[in-house]
Design an enzyme around this catalytic site. Sequence first.
Site, short mmCIF file in Angstrom:
data_model
loop_
_atom_site.label_atom_id
_atom_site.label_comp_id
_atom_site.label_asym_id
_atom_site.label_seq_id
_atom_site.Cartn_x
_atom_site.Cartn_y
_atom_site.Cartn_z
N SER A 98 0.81 -1.21 0.00
CA SER A 98 0.00 0.00 0.00
C SER A 98 0.85 1.27 0.00
O SER A 98 1.57 1.55 -0.94
CB SER A 98 -0.96 -0.04 1.19
N ASP A 237 -2.31 6.36 -3.56
CA ASP A 237 -1.17 5.72 -2.91
C ASP A 237 -0.68 4.56 -3.79
O ASP A 237 -1.19 4.36 -4.89
CB ASP A 237 -1.53 5.25 -1.50
N ASP A 239 -0.95 1.36 -4.01
CA ASP A 239 -1.82 0.32 -4.58
C ASP A 239 -3.17 0.85 -5.03
O ASP A 239 -4.04 0.08 -5.43
CB ASP A 239 -1.99 -0.85 -3.62
N ASP A 241 -5.80 2.42 -3.51
CA ASP A 241 -7.08 2.37 -2.80
C ASP A 241 -7.37 3.64 -2.00
O ASP A 241 -8.39 3.75 -1.34
CB ASP A 241 -7.20 1.13 -1.91
#
Length: 443
Positions: A98, A237, A239, A241
């Site tokens: 993440s 960010d 990843d 999400d």
Amino acid sequence: MRRLFGTDGIRGIANRYPVNPEMGIYLGRAMVSYMGKNPFLITGRDTRISGIMLEYALISGIISLGGDVFSAGVIPTPGLSYLIKRFNADGGIMVSASHNPYEYNGFKPFVKEGEKLSEKEEERIEEIIKKMENISSDSIGKIEEPEEDPLKCYKEFLLSTIPDGISFEDISIVVDCANGATYKVAPSIFRELGMNVYEIGTNPDGRNINDGCGALYPELLKDEVLKRKSDLGVAFDGDGDRLIAVDRKGNILNGDRLIAIFAKMLKKEGKLKKPIVVTTVMSNIGLKIALEDMGIEHVMTKVGDRNVLNEMKKRGAILGGEESGHIIFLDHHKTGDGILSALKLLSAIKILNSDLSELSPIMKEFPQVKANVQVSRKPDLKEIPEVMKVIKEVEDRLSGKGRVLVRYSGTEPLCRIMVEGEDMKKIKEYADMIASAIKNSIG
């Protein structure tokens, strides 16, 4: 073996336990064992240099126990979640850490319909991993080739969420993809919608993910928006999400402020079937006040988007999220999706007929003070009269114009204190009062 799963999957330094190829194989096998005979899973990854290594380990584990799998390659986490539902897979695993630096990586497992594992499911997977030496199979699965391009399918889904009759061709936007998983799909979507797009953070090299860019470092986005005189900027960010936005004046909008705007839009559209918005306890009290002014109930849960989703389903809410920028639109998706949130923000500008700089003052953000106290033990705070007395005194002084949150860290010997209120000097004093009481009692 210590507990593997944290608040969002398994995470740590890449190539070290528990985020190494051995764990990838074990987790792949455990997911197959948990799901039963010949399940079909989908894997994906962000742009970290360790991602391919760990994804290949997962794939080896899956097929070694009879599972079938296809790799979606580099794709945002919410994209993988969508593909699991789209292709009717039994589950999937995302390789990502993440918002963390490139040295980190992790495994985020999903089950059917693209939902993250529940705590009970995580416990069951951990039990299977502990017994992995005793699990074997004569069956060997296969690597499938997707019938359709995974990124194209995800992109079509995102475009389908835009209301009919809305045009974005007059908008100029800066897009910061954090050198992460959104670097291909996000800029292409905005360009396809006719926007004037300037992109940053779209040259991943395996080591520059989240490196001074993206949702954690919105100052870069702010500088570009002001320099280029764009209408707004959006940052994701690593990843994909999370969403953080910047308006034309350089104001940075976090998840709380965005949620308030989305609530106003959904209410105007008549789509809030139940006037409820769910966030975590980390949301600013200003959001609660703004929502109440709109006639919308604000419900708070423990930290973690999984907790937000569970409460949303329980209460019939369609909007929820975290101040960090994870925002869930349950009528479209079961996980936070930065690109979807950006498209909703663009839609809000049109539906509410306002520039983002006119919408950003939608809530008053109360000053917030945070403090950590080292503790030798973690007894129930409610059973420590000295601490509860001080907390009650602070709450009385705030008289509804502020908030106190005191909780233990889940990973460190710390007690975390957060005080919100209208006066920074006073809330610093209040935080010190609570910290002193904790130090004297359990420090």
